[in-house]
Design a protein around this motif. Structure first.
Motif, PDB file in Angstrom:
ATOM      1  N   UNK A  18      16.830 100.444  69.661  1.00 23.45           N
ATOM      2  CA  UNK A  18      16.512  99.154  69.045  1.00 23.45           C
ATOM      3  C   UNK A  18      16.428  99.205  67.529  1.00 23.45           C
ATOM      4  N   UNK A  19      16.428 100.388  66.951  1.00 20.87           N
ATOM      5  CA  UNK A  19      16.379 100.487  65.491  1.00 20.87           C
ATOM      6  C   UNK A  19      17.716 100.131  64.847  1.00 20.87           C
ATOM      7  N   UNK A  20      18.756 100.007  65.673  1.00 23.12           N
ATOM      8  CA  UNK A  20      20.088  99.703  65.173  1.00 23.12           C
ATOM      9  C   UNK A  20      20.573  98.379  65.745  1.00 23.12           C
ATOM     10  N   UNK A  21      21.022  97.485  64.855  1.00 22.07           N
ATOM     11  CA  UNK A  21      21.619  96.226  65.259  1.00 22.07           C
ATOM     12  C   UNK A  21      22.972  96.108  64.555  1.00 22.07           C
ATOM     13  N   UNK A  22      24.044  96.033  65.322  1.00 22.07           N
ATOM     14  CA  UNK A  22      25.387  95.964  64.752  1.00 22.07           C
ATOM     15  C   UNK A  22      26.083  94.683  65.228  1.00 22.07           C
ATOM     16  N   UNK A  23      26.863  94.107  64.319  1.00 22.17           N
ATOM     17  CA  UNK A  23      27.634  92.920  64.706  1.00 22.17           C
ATOM     18  C   UNK A  23      28.916  92.845  63.882  1.00 22.17           C
ATOM     19  N   UNK A  24      29.923  92.204  64.448  1.00 22.40           N
ATOM     20  CA  UNK A  24      31.227  92.067  63.799  1.00 22.40           C
ATOM     21  C   UNK A  24      31.211  90.872  62.854  1.00 22.40           C
ATOM     22  N   UNK A  25      31.625  91.083  61.615  1.00 21.48           N
ATOM     23  CA  UNK A  25      31.636  89.992  60.632  1.00 21.48           C
ATOM     24  C   UNK A  25      32.475  90.385  59.430  1.00 21.48           C
ATOM     25  N   UNK A  26      32.999  89.367  58.766  1.00 24.38           N
ATOM     26  CA  UNK A  26      33.713  89.557  57.509  1.00 24.38           C
ATOM     27  C   UNK A  26      32.686  89.664  56.388  1.00 24.38           C
ATOM     28  N   UNK A  27      32.847  90.621  55.496  1.00 17.88           N
ATOM     29  CA  UNK A  27      31.873  90.831  54.423  1.00 17.88           C
ATOM     30  C   UNK A  27      31.715  89.601  53.541  1.00 17.88           C
ATOM     31  N   UNK A  28      32.800  88.857  53.337  1.00 16.54           N
ATOM     32  CA  UNK A  28      32.745  87.677  52.480  1.00 16.54           C
ATOM     33  C   UNK A  28      31.902  86.546  53.031  1.00 16.54           C
ATOM     34  N   UNK A  29      31.568  86.612  54.324  1.00 12.44           N
ATOM     35  CA  UNK A  29      30.689  85.619  54.944  1.00 12.44           C
ATOM     36  C   UNK A  29      29.394  86.288  55.381  1.00 12.44           C
ATOM     37  N   UNK A  30      28.874  87.149  54.529  1.00 15.92           N
ATOM     38  CA  UNK A  30      27.697  87.939  54.870  1.00 15.92           C
ATOM     39  C   UNK A  30      26.512  87.060  55.237  1.00 15.92           C
ATOM     40  N   UNK A  31      26.190  86.095  54.396  1.00 13.02           N
ATOM     41  CA  UNK A  31      25.027  85.237  54.651  1.00 13.02           C
ATOM     42  C   UNK A  31      25.207  84.430  55.930  1.00 13.02           C
ATOM     43  N   UNK A  32      26.407  83.878  56.118  1.00 11.64           N
ATOM     44  CA  UNK A  32      26.673  83.097  57.312  1.00 11.64           C
ATOM     45  C   UNK A  32      26.567  83.931  58.575  1.00 11.64           C
ATOM     46  N   UNK A  33      27.115  85.131  58.532  1.00 13.07           N
ATOM     47  CA  UNK A  33      27.058  86.010  59.697  1.00 13.07           C
ATOM     48  C   UNK A  33      25.640  86.414  60.051  1.00 13.07           C
ATOM     49  N   UNK A  34      24.845  86.712  59.034  1.00  8.32           N
ATOM     50  CA  UNK A  34      23.445  87.075  59.276  1.00  8.32           C
ATOM     51  C   UNK A  34      22.680  85.910  59.893  1.00  8.32           C
ATOM     52  N   UNK A  35      22.869  84.728  59.327  1.00  9.79           N
ATOM     53  CA  UNK A  35      22.146  83.566  59.856  1.00  9.79           C
ATOM     54  C   UNK A  35      22.611  83.181  61.262  1.00  9.79           C
ATOM     55  N   UNK A  36      23.902  83.308  61.520  1.00 14.73           N
ATOM     56  CA  UNK A  36      24.424  82.984  62.848  1.00 14.73           C
ATOM     57  C   UNK A  36      23.878  83.934  63.919  1.00 14.73           C
ATOM     58  N   UNK A  37      23.536  85.159  63.509  1.00 15.61           N
ATOM     59  CA  UNK A  37      23.079  86.180  64.463  1.00 15.61           C
ATOM     60  C   UNK A  37      21.595  86.512  64.299  1.00 15.61           C
ATOM     61  N   UNK A  38      20.849  85.635  63.649  1.00 13.45           N
ATOM     62  CA  UNK A  38      19.469  86.003  63.268  1.00 13.45           C
ATOM     63  C   UNK A  38      18.561  86.284  64.464  1.00 13.45           C
ATOM     64  N   UNK A  39      18.762  85.632  65.589  1.00 11.89           N
ATOM     65  CA  UNK A  39      17.924  85.930  66.753  1.00 11.89           C
ATOM     66  C   UNK A  39      18.168  87.348  67.253  1.00 11.89           C
ATOM     67  N   UNK A  40      19.438  87.709  67.392  1.00 18.11           N
ATOM     68  CA  UNK A  40      19.792  89.068  67.814  1.00 18.11           C
ATOM     69  C   UNK A  40      19.340  90.100  66.788  1.00 18.11           C
ATOM     70  N   UNK A  41      19.466  89.766  65.499  1.00 14.55           N
ATOM     71  CA  UNK A  41      19.122  90.701  64.428  1.00 14.55           C
ATOM     72  C   UNK A  41      17.624  90.746  64.140  1.00 14.55           C
ATOM     73  N   UNK A  42      16.895  89.819  64.714  1.00 12.48           N
ATOM     74  CA  UNK A  42      15.436  89.752  64.553  1.00 12.48           C
ATOM     75  C   UNK A  42      15.043  89.504  63.101  1.00 12.48           C
ATOM     76  N   UNK A  43      15.715  88.520  62.483  1.00 13.22           N
ATOM     77  CA  UNK A  43      15.348  88.081  61.141  1.00 13.22           C
ATOM     78  C   UNK A  43      15.160  86.569  61.178  1.00 13.22           C
ATOM     79  N   UNK A  44      14.314  86.058  60.290  1.00  8.05           N
ATOM     80  CA  UNK A  44      14.091  84.613  60.214  1.00  8.05           C
ATOM     81  C   UNK A  44      15.211  83.915  59.470  1.00  8.05           C
ATOM     82  N   UNK A  45      15.714  84.576  58.436  1.00  9.99           N
ATOM     83  CA  UNK A  45      16.768  84.036  57.590  1.00  9.99           C
ATOM     84  C   UNK A  45      17.422  85.180  56.843  1.00  9.99           C
TER      85      UNK A  45
END
Length: 265
Positions: free
Chosen positions: A85-112
């Motif tokens: 659980x210390x590792x969370x990986x997801x597929x995303x384009x670097x140029x859409x970093x913020x969008x990818x993080x927010x789209x996956x925030x539940x899985x990544x366990x972040x609020x924003x």
């Protein structure tokens, strides 16, 4: 490129040249930040198969969130992490970093995505991006960091454009390429592994000024810059392997900090 050779990059110990000469400099720059940092959350942009993510957890990071454009690299990273659980990986384009993080925030366990991370790293990512793309990614990384957060990234040394000797274990196909006139040109090359095999690489050429402009326009402060290459310890370890690139600047490694209370320009 990396979907096809993803499995060739998987390793649990140093294997290719930059594992010996480049990545250890990245880790040394993170040592003081991660030491005793049981609560430190790290963002690994362009994480590949998770080699650096695993190392920073060994160094004390609480969790790592890694993204990569290559589906196969992410698959390899998830396989090696084996449900940790210390590792969370997801597929995303670097140029859409913020969008990818927010789209996956539940899985990544972040609020924003904003100010979610204590540390960020991008290990040999920007050599695959144009200068404009790099500037945008660095700006987005700035946004993801908490005030006072640290960002470390590594790139091929800009002078590598002149290193195209056929027998070198790290070389670019850059014959007759100019330092300034080749900006943003994609240049292919190879880097060797200590077992004698090679890996295909690519470098979108940039000048030192390109990196400095991207850093300062994002709002970062420079803490340290190091030119990395073959050390005496490498020559003692395996002189035949390292000899062809001895006494050359192979990589540039930057350590940056987001000012406390600083805002994105």
């Amino acid at each position: 490129m990396y979907n096809k050779q993803a499995s060739n990059w998987v390793r649990t110990e140093p294997s290719c040249l930059s594992d010996f000469t480049g990545r250890p400099v990245v880790f040394s720059m993170l040592e003081d930040v991660l030491k005793g940092g049981d609560d430190k959350v790290v963002l690994d942009v362009g994480c590949g198969e998770g080699y650096c993510a695993r190392k920073v957890v060994e160094m004390g990071a609480a969790r790592v969130v890694g993204s990569d454009i290559s589906k196969e690299m992410i698959t390899c990273a998830l396989d090696v992490s084996n449900g940790d659980d210390r590792f969370k990986y997801y597929e995303a384009v670097a140029g859409n970093l913020l969008g990818g993080l927010n789209d996956n925030r539940d899985y990544l366990e972040i609020d924003s995505a904003e100010e979610a991370f204590d540390v960020a790293m991008a290990v040999f990512l920007f050599n695959y991006l144009t200068t404009n793309e790099m500037e945008e990614v660095i700006r987005q990384i700035y946004t993801t960091l908490k005030p006072g957060g640290t960002f470390v990234f590594s790139v091929p040394h800009p002078s590598m454009i002149f290193c195209h000797h056929k027998g070198a274990i790290f070389r670019l196909n850059s014959e007759n390429k100019g330092y300034y006139s080749s900006r943003n040109q994609k240049i292919t090359g190879t880097i060797a592994k200590i077992d004698g095999t090679t890996l295909n690489i690519m470098s979108v050429h940039k000048t030192l000024a390109d990196y400095m402009k991207a850093i300062f326009s994002a709002g970062f402060q420079i803490v340290d810059i190091q030119e990395a290459g073959v050390l005496e310890e490498h020559m003692k370890l395996h002189p035949e392997f390292f000899q062809s690139v001895k006494d050359r600047p192979l990589h540039l490694v930057f350590k940056l900090q987001k000012p406390n209370g600083g805002d994105l320009p």
